[in-house]
Write a protein that holds these residues in place. Structure first.
Motif, PDB file in Angstrom:
ATOM      1  N   ILE A 119      12.977  35.398  10.386  1.00 46.51           N
ATOM      2  CA  ILE A 119      13.546  36.168  11.511  1.00 46.51           C
ATOM      3  C   ILE A 119      12.530  36.335  12.636  1.00 46.51           C
ATOM      4  O   ILE A 119      12.786  35.998  13.782  1.00 46.51           O
ATOM      5  N   VAL A 120      11.327  36.868  12.301  1.00 40.62           N
ATOM      6  CA  VAL A 120      10.432  37.302  13.374  1.00 40.62           C
ATOM      7  C   VAL A 120       9.682  36.150  14.039  1.00 40.62           C
ATOM      8  O   VAL A 120       9.238  36.279  15.168  1.00 40.62           O
ATOM      9  N   THR A 127       5.881  40.414  21.597  1.00 41.86           N
ATOM     10  CA  THR A 127       7.122  40.625  20.860  1.00 41.86           C
ATOM     11  C   THR A 127       6.918  40.356  19.369  1.00 41.86           C
ATOM     12  O   THR A 127       7.376  41.126  18.526  1.00 41.86           O
ATOM     13  N   MET A 130       5.012  43.138  17.801  1.00 41.49           N
ATOM     14  CA  MET A 130       5.873  44.283  17.550  1.00 41.49           C
ATOM     15  C   MET A 130       6.794  44.042  16.372  1.00 41.49           C
ATOM     16  O   MET A 130       7.032  44.933  15.561  1.00 41.49           O
ATOM     17  N   GLN A 131       7.340  42.821  16.276  1.00 41.96           N
ATOM     18  CA  GLN A 131       8.264  42.528  15.171  1.00 41.96           C
ATOM     19  C   GLN A 131       7.560  42.662  13.828  1.00 41.96           C
ATOM     20  O   GLN A 131       8.099  43.227  12.885  1.00 41.96           O
ATOM     21  N   LEU A 133       4.900  44.405  13.192  1.00 38.31           N
ATOM     22  CA  LEU A 133       4.585  45.816  13.007  1.00 38.31           C
ATOM     23  C   LEU A 133       5.810  46.586  12.509  1.00 38.31           C
ATOM     24  O   LEU A 133       5.721  47.431  11.607  1.00 38.31           O
ATOM     25  N   VAL A 134       6.966  46.266  13.095  1.00 41.91           N
ATOM     26  CA  VAL A 134       8.189  46.977  12.733  1.00 41.91           C
ATOM     27  C   VAL A 134       8.629  46.629  11.308  1.00 41.91           C
ATOM     28  O   VAL A 134       9.105  47.495  10.575  1.00 41.91           O
ATOM     29  N   VAL A 135       8.438  45.372  10.902  1.00 48.76           N
ATOM     30  CA  VAL A 135       8.795  45.000   9.524  1.00 48.76           C
ATOM     31  C   VAL A 135       7.980  45.844   8.536  1.00 48.76           C
ATOM     32  O   VAL A 135       8.525  46.405   7.572  1.00 48.76           O
ATOM     33  N   ALA A 137       6.615  48.731   9.146  1.00 49.84           N
ATOM     34  CA  ALA A 137       7.019  50.136   9.264  1.00 49.84           C
ATOM     35  C   ALA A 137       8.314  50.391   8.498  1.00 49.84           C
ATOM     36  O   ALA A 137       8.474  51.423   7.835  1.00 49.84           O
ATOM     37  N   LEU A 138       9.237  49.426   8.571  1.00 50.75           N
ATOM     38  CA  LEU A 138      10.500  49.567   7.835  1.00 50.75           C
ATOM     39  C   LEU A 138      10.241  49.638   6.334  1.00 50.75           C
ATOM     40  O   LEU A 138      10.794  50.483   5.632  1.00 50.75           O
ATOM     41  N   GLU A 141       8.786  52.987   5.416  1.00 47.71           N
ATOM     42  CA  GLU A 141       9.819  54.021   5.358  1.00 47.71           C
ATOM     43  C   GLU A 141      10.619  53.902   4.066  1.00 47.71           C
ATOM     44  O   GLU A 141      10.953  54.893   3.431  1.00 47.71           O
ATOM     45  N   LEU A 142      10.922  52.653   3.698  1.00 50.13           N
ATOM     46  CA  LEU A 142      11.678  52.411   2.468  1.00 50.13           C
ATOM     47  C   LEU A 142      10.922  52.958   1.266  1.00 50.13           C
ATOM     48  O   LEU A 142      11.477  53.679   0.426  1.00 50.13           O
ATOM     49  N   LYS A 145      10.970  56.773   1.223  1.00 48.36           N
ATOM     50  CA  LYS A 145      12.225  57.470   0.906  1.00 48.36           C
ATOM     51  C   LYS A 145      12.733  57.157  -0.507  1.00 48.36           C
ATOM     52  O   LYS A 145      13.479  57.936  -1.078  1.00 48.36           O
ATOM     53  N   LEU A 257       0.271  50.791   9.124  1.00 43.36           N
ATOM     54  CA  LEU A 257      -0.322  50.118  10.282  1.00 43.36           C
ATOM     55  C   LEU A 257      -1.838  50.222  10.225  1.00 43.36           C
ATOM     56  O   LEU A 257      -2.552  49.290  10.597  1.00 43.36           O
ATOM     57  N   GLY A 261      -4.352  47.196  10.681  1.00 46.29           N
ATOM     58  CA  GLY A 261      -5.316  47.238  11.774  1.00 46.29           C
ATOM     59  C   GLY A 261      -6.736  47.112  11.275  1.00 46.29           C
ATOM     60  O   GLY A 261      -7.537  46.349  11.819  1.00 46.29           O
TER      61      GLY A 261
END
Lengths: 333, 291
Positions: A119-120, A127, A130-131, A133-135, A137-138, A141-142, A145, A257, A261
């Motif tokens: 995908i990314v 971009t 960010m993609q 980084l967001v993967v 982060a997701l 979160e998973l 939770k 992150l 980093g």
């Protein structure tokens, strides 16, 4: 680059040099000799040593992406974390064999790398940064939770690891962990070295330098990027599993992150795209951190920050970059 | 259904306040990234500095709110000018990874320095008496400070937009974002332009950090904590534009508030998924001009 016939001898020398770069040089034995020497000289630091080896493997996997394929990511901890959680969840639920744990972790992280990479990797530059980084982060979160499986913010506890080969028990002093991580790192390094010397690895460098030209000569650029992303993710997963198994603890930090980093920083300090940057940057950073951060974290942040500013502005290309320039030498491979 | 409207209004209100702060601390980043292609991860450190200067001047020196805020902006702009000439300028057009290393280093120094100077605990802002309490609008009570925040934000957005669209300096910035070489050829002093744009961006960040101190608490790890949201605003909005980050800040501020209020168990999940979807749909962001 079209050399006339008169230049033929020069070209032969060039080609010979090009063929020889795959041969082992004696300097490449240095890290391993140092690692073995440290086993006997720093007996109280075996646990730290094991962590360093596992992190070198992690940095090596990042170097394959950034240094060779030119894929800049800020979310590599995603795969480290997936590997760590995969190995940890198995060990906490009655499957205690360590080596198969590494294999499962590599598979899990490889699948995560393949799925997210497909995908990314369509994007590039900021971009893509960010993609990735967001993967991560997701996934974080998973893990945060989904407490019933991952333990959430308390971390995954209750892992139990069997002895390696049924003989070498993981001890409190990290003696087994040291050798175990070193051996796995050695195998990972061999694999990475072979990979970047192979035609596939050379084509990655081509993609880094000019993707449009690689496409023009018929290289399947997108597919190769996804393949190296998957391989790198699997290696990162093994590294995560090593740390999970040797510390018997996995926390949300493994996916953060901050982790991505910090790893990037270690690799840049060592030097990117030279295969051995990880072997310099990671021990330098982690030993300094172990010495200073425990005494005073404020002090540590301030000085490592200053060091990084200096390094970024004046010592471009990291330690190996500086050494290569001094010797009048080569840009990264 | 009867309580739907109050909830929606409340979410919109607080989301809007959040969006204003996010916008202020990110818009400078968008412009400098668009102009110089510089990945300035340490941009949030200027916002943190703004917050600290404001709070310290008010608490320790007893300065009035407005004056302290102005001082915070000026101090941060001057500091950023020094840093730009001393450090940033050397890496323009250089390797991205060296930029990342240098700016991460600045973040670390800001974390260490702020902890050393002000301690590890986050500082709180005491707004002046005029801005405390509730304000009564259209039969509803709203916190005065946040209403003030939204008003300030709206004024600044308008001023920025006018500045970029209607002034000579704005035209030079737009020209340089579109085509740097051509702008140089036309005689625009881009080195000076960079420095001014950088200082303006840092000043706006300081203003955002100061104004928003009530919303995003000012602690040593400010630059790290807010980095992801800043980057989301910049990348979703698109580099080098003024309205892009505004739209993105609105989107992030309102959705984030909504989800924290309505579905806290989902956490920040939705924002991340949304970011990913938008960037796949429009890789240059909603209003991106620079690549």
């Amino acid at each position: 680059m079209t050399a006339p016939a008169a230049d033929a001898p020069d070209r032969k020398a060039d080609i010979d040099a090009f063929a020889r770069r795959h041969k082992f040089r004696w300097t490449e034995a240095l890290p391993w000799a140092a690692a073995i020497a440290c086993y006997f000289t720093f007996e109280n630091y075996h646990a730290l040593g094991a962590q360093i080896f596992a992190t070198i493997l992690f940095a090596l996997s990042l170097d394959l992406l950034i240094g060779y394929a030119g894929i800049i990511t800020l979310g590599h901890a995603a795969f480290f974390g997936v590997g760590a959680y995969a190995a940890g969840i198995m060990a906490a639920n009655g499957f205690h064999e360590p080596l198969s744990g590494l294999v499962i972790a590599a598979l899990a992280a490889g699948i995560a790398g393949f799925a997210s990479g497909a995908i990314v990797l369509r994007t590039s530059g900021l971009t893509l940064l960010m993609q990735t980084l967001v993967v991560a982060a997701l996934l974080q979160e998973l893990a945060n939770k989904w407490t019933s499986v991952t333990g959430g913010s308390d971390g995954l506890l209750g892992m139990k690891i069997d002895p390696v080969f049924g003989v070498f028990r993981f001890d409190l002093f990290g003696n087994t962990a040291y050798i175990y991580c070193l051996a796995v790192l050695f195998l990972g390094w061999l694999a990475a070295r072979n990979l970047i010397c192979s035609p596939f690895g050379r084509s990655l460098t081509g993609i880094r330098e000019n993707a449009a030209r690689m496409r023009a000569i018929g290289a399947p650029v997108e597919r190769r990027k996804i393949i190296i992303y998957t391989i790198s993710a699997a290696l990162a997963g093994v590294s995560g599993a090593l740390i999970a198994q040797t510390t018997a603890l996995v926390g949300l930090g493994a996916l953060s992150l901050g982790r991505s980093g910090e790893l990037l920083i270690m690799l840049i300090i060592g030097g990117i795209g030279r295969l051995y940057g990880a072997f310099i940057g990671v021990p330098l950073y982690m030993i300094a951190q172990d010495r200073f951060a425990a005494v005073d974290p404020v002090f540590w942040y301030f000085w490592i920050g200053l060091f990084m500013i200096f390094d970024g502005v004046f010592a471009r290309g990291g330690a190996l970059g500086v050494i290569a320039r001094r010797r009048g030498g080569s840009p990264p491979q | 259904m009867a309580d739907f409207i109050p909830i929606a209004v409340s979410i919109l209100f607080h989301g809007l306040a959040m969006a204003m702060v996010l916008y202020l601390i990110s818009v400078g980043l968008s412009v400098t990234m668009g102009l110089m292609g510089f990945v300035n991860l340490a941009h949030g450190a200027f916002a943190m500095a703004g917050g600290y200067v404001l709070i310290i001047l008010m608490k320790k020196q007893g300065w009035p709110y407005g004056l302290a805020l102005a001082a915070a902006v000026v101090i941060c702009m001057l500091a950023s000018l020094v840093l730009e000439r001393l450090l940033y300028r050397r890496l323009y057009g250089g390797d991205e990874l060296d930029q990342v290393l240098m700016t991460m280093g600045l973040i670390f120094v800001s974390v260490g320095g702020a902890t050393f100077l002000f301690g590890p605990v986050a500082q709180s802002l005491d707004p002046p008496a005029m801005l405390r309490g509730q304000i009564h609008i259209l039969g509803r009570d709203f916190p005065t400070y946040r209403s003030f925040l939204i008003l300030c934000g709206a004024l600044l957005v308008t001023a920025l937009w006018l500045g970029l669209e209607r002034t000579r300096f704005g035209a030079q910035v737009r020209a340089s974002v579109d085509n740097l070489r051509m702008a140089q050829t036309l005689g625009i002093n881009t080195s000076k332009l960079f420095a001014i744009a950088f200082a303006l961006g840092s000043g706006l960040a300081a203003l955002g950090g100061g104004l928003g101190a009530e919303l995003l608490s000012v602690g040593p790890t400010y630059a790290l904590d807010n980095l992801v949201y800043c980057l989301i605003v910049v990348s979703v909005g698109g580099l080098g534009s003024i309205r892009g980050p505004f739209a993105a800040a609105l989107l992030v501020g309102v959705t984030d508030t909504a989800f924290k209020y309505l579905a806290p168990e989902l956490g920040a999940f939705f924002i991340y998924a949304l970011t990913m979807a938008i960037l796949l749909w429009r890789p240059r962001g909603l209003f991106g001009t620079a690549s």
